[in-house]
Design a protein around this motif. Sequence first.
Motif, PDB file in Angstrom:
ATOM      1  N   CYS A   1      73.083  41.022  97.596  1.00 35.96           N
ATOM      2  CA  CYS A   1      72.584  41.193  98.962  1.00 35.96           C
ATOM      3  C   CYS A   1      72.336  42.662  99.269  1.00 35.96           C
ATOM      4  CB  CYS A   1      73.572  40.609  99.963  1.00 35.96           C
ATOM      5  SG  CYS A   1      73.786  38.835  99.858  1.00 35.96           S
ATOM      6  N   THR A   2      73.252  43.523  98.806  1.00 38.32           N
ATOM      7  CA  THR A   2      73.060  44.964  98.978  1.00 38.32           C
ATOM      8  C   THR A   2      71.809  45.429  98.247  1.00 38.32           C
ATOM      9  OG1 THR A   2      75.457  45.242  99.130  1.00 38.32           O
ATOM     10  CG2 THR A   2      74.168  47.199  98.689  1.00 38.32           C
ATOM     11  N   LEU A   3      71.602  44.887  97.040  1.00 36.54           N
ATOM     12  CA  LEU A   3      70.405  45.219  96.266  1.00 36.54           C
ATOM     13  C   LEU A   3      69.146  44.837  97.038  1.00 36.54           C
ATOM     14  CD1 LEU A   3      69.961  44.515  92.488  1.00 36.54           C
ATOM     15  CD2 LEU A   3      68.147  43.905  94.070  1.00 36.54           C
ATOM     16  N   LEU A   4      69.131  43.641  97.592  1.00 35.54           N
ATOM     17  CA  LEU A   4      67.971  43.182  98.347  1.00 35.54           C
ATOM     18  C   LEU A   4      67.768  44.010  99.612  1.00 35.54           C
ATOM     19  CD1 LEU A   4      68.501  39.319  98.023  1.00 35.54           C
ATOM     20  CD2 LEU A   4      66.830  40.735  96.795  1.00 35.54           C
ATOM     21  N   ALA A   5      68.885  44.371 100.264  1.00 36.44           N
ATOM     22  CA  ALA A   5      68.774  45.173 101.480  1.00 36.44           C
ATOM     23  C   ALA A   5      68.221  46.563 101.174  1.00 36.44           C
ATOM     24  CB  ALA A   5      70.154  45.289 102.144  1.00 36.44           C
TER      25      ALA A   5
END
Length: 457
Positions: free
Chosen positions: A220-224
């Motif tokens: 999720c951090t990667l996508l954000a």
Amino acid sequence: MRSDGSAKGSRTATSEAQGLTPYEESSVDGMPNACGSRSIYTARVINGTVRIRTGVGSPSLPAMHRLAKDPTQTGSTSTNAVRVTSGALTTTIAVSIPVFLVGGLAVQVGEELDFSPAGLGLAVSAYFGVSALASVPAGKLVERYGSARIARAAIGLAGASLIGIALAARSLWTLTAILALGAAANAMGQLASNTSLSRYTPMNRQGLTFGIKQAAIPACTLLAGAAVPVLALTVGWRWAFVLAGLLAVAAILLVPRDTGDQKAARKSGRSTGPLIVVGIAATLAAGSANALGTFVVSSAVERGIAPGPAGLALTLGGAICALARIIGGWQADRHPDHQIGVIAALLATGAAGLLLLAVPGTPALLAGVVLGFGFGWAWPGLMTFAVVRLHPQAPAAATSITQTGVYAGGCVGPIVMGTIAQTGGYPAMWFTAAGAMIGAAALMIVGSRLISRSGRR
């Protein structure tokens, strides 16, 4: 079953929905008893628990012990395990993305809604506070309605939260209120996916599957982080939330159907004292680790790094953390003992990365992101695996203690770190986070020793 003096093969009872296998059964004939008849012993593996039914006479059960020691016989096939793991992964991403997208787009969202780092910390803290409050009710919902239904409801709620932020967030307070919907979705989705994994994953692959599941959170951090240069700096941050909401709703199709009844957990004989110590350590560790996903972009921008590269640094951190959690789960399956000690070593290394984030310059930022994410945030899957392994009869009750610590850290950490960043600057915040992570490592060592002592009693 016929009695012919030899061990029989195993037979698998498949359930009606999607071929998931709730149990496997095997039988073996015993020696003749005093009356000249043979006793038949039947071992049934139900959700990873071996239950033995005996006939007449005193059992001599070498074959049953072999069955009990076989970690692959948990009532799951490889196809089912992959299906359930994929469903748990997508569920976790869908229900976790709202808070990390707010953190990754904090610069753009904060400029339009006019809030400071302390305001961002308040919103994130409220998110995890609601997650903590919703955990127990969410667990009851999973028990009553099944993991699949609750997972789908959680994904739908998360999608509504994301689209609601895009359409209706006009201030910090409206953002926080809508984000609370995503917090409830987070509690529901995490428990639902954990339930699916515990029921249908072979024991010799539980470390890896829990690692894959927990890797969804740094994903999720990667996508954000990727959303900053791709969407926020091009079409605007609100469209990033719209796209995330639509993708989250689409993930409902990947949730496999439930089979079988939910079984109530039995009480474990182990003491809860060591778990409380580990839970306190998790509070400190989660509070520090959440500062990475929440403040690394805004901290880098304040130190003179452009928003695009800062967002890509967050993307790098998410990728490293996801990989570290998967590798950690893989090694846990091969060396299942003393994983709490492994967590302590990871936290100590991660603290060094947090200290580097206080140093100006791109090299220090990259090194800090690699160490902070790759080590300091790689432990949640290992903790879940270790606690479930130590409390196999009551995994939900045991993990509820440590999960409370994780959510408490997620609640208190961002607001404390955000306040420190606003009053003393980001370097002071990173020093404080590193100190808390060192304290978490020390408490993990204490908890590991207490667990070892309780196991010898």
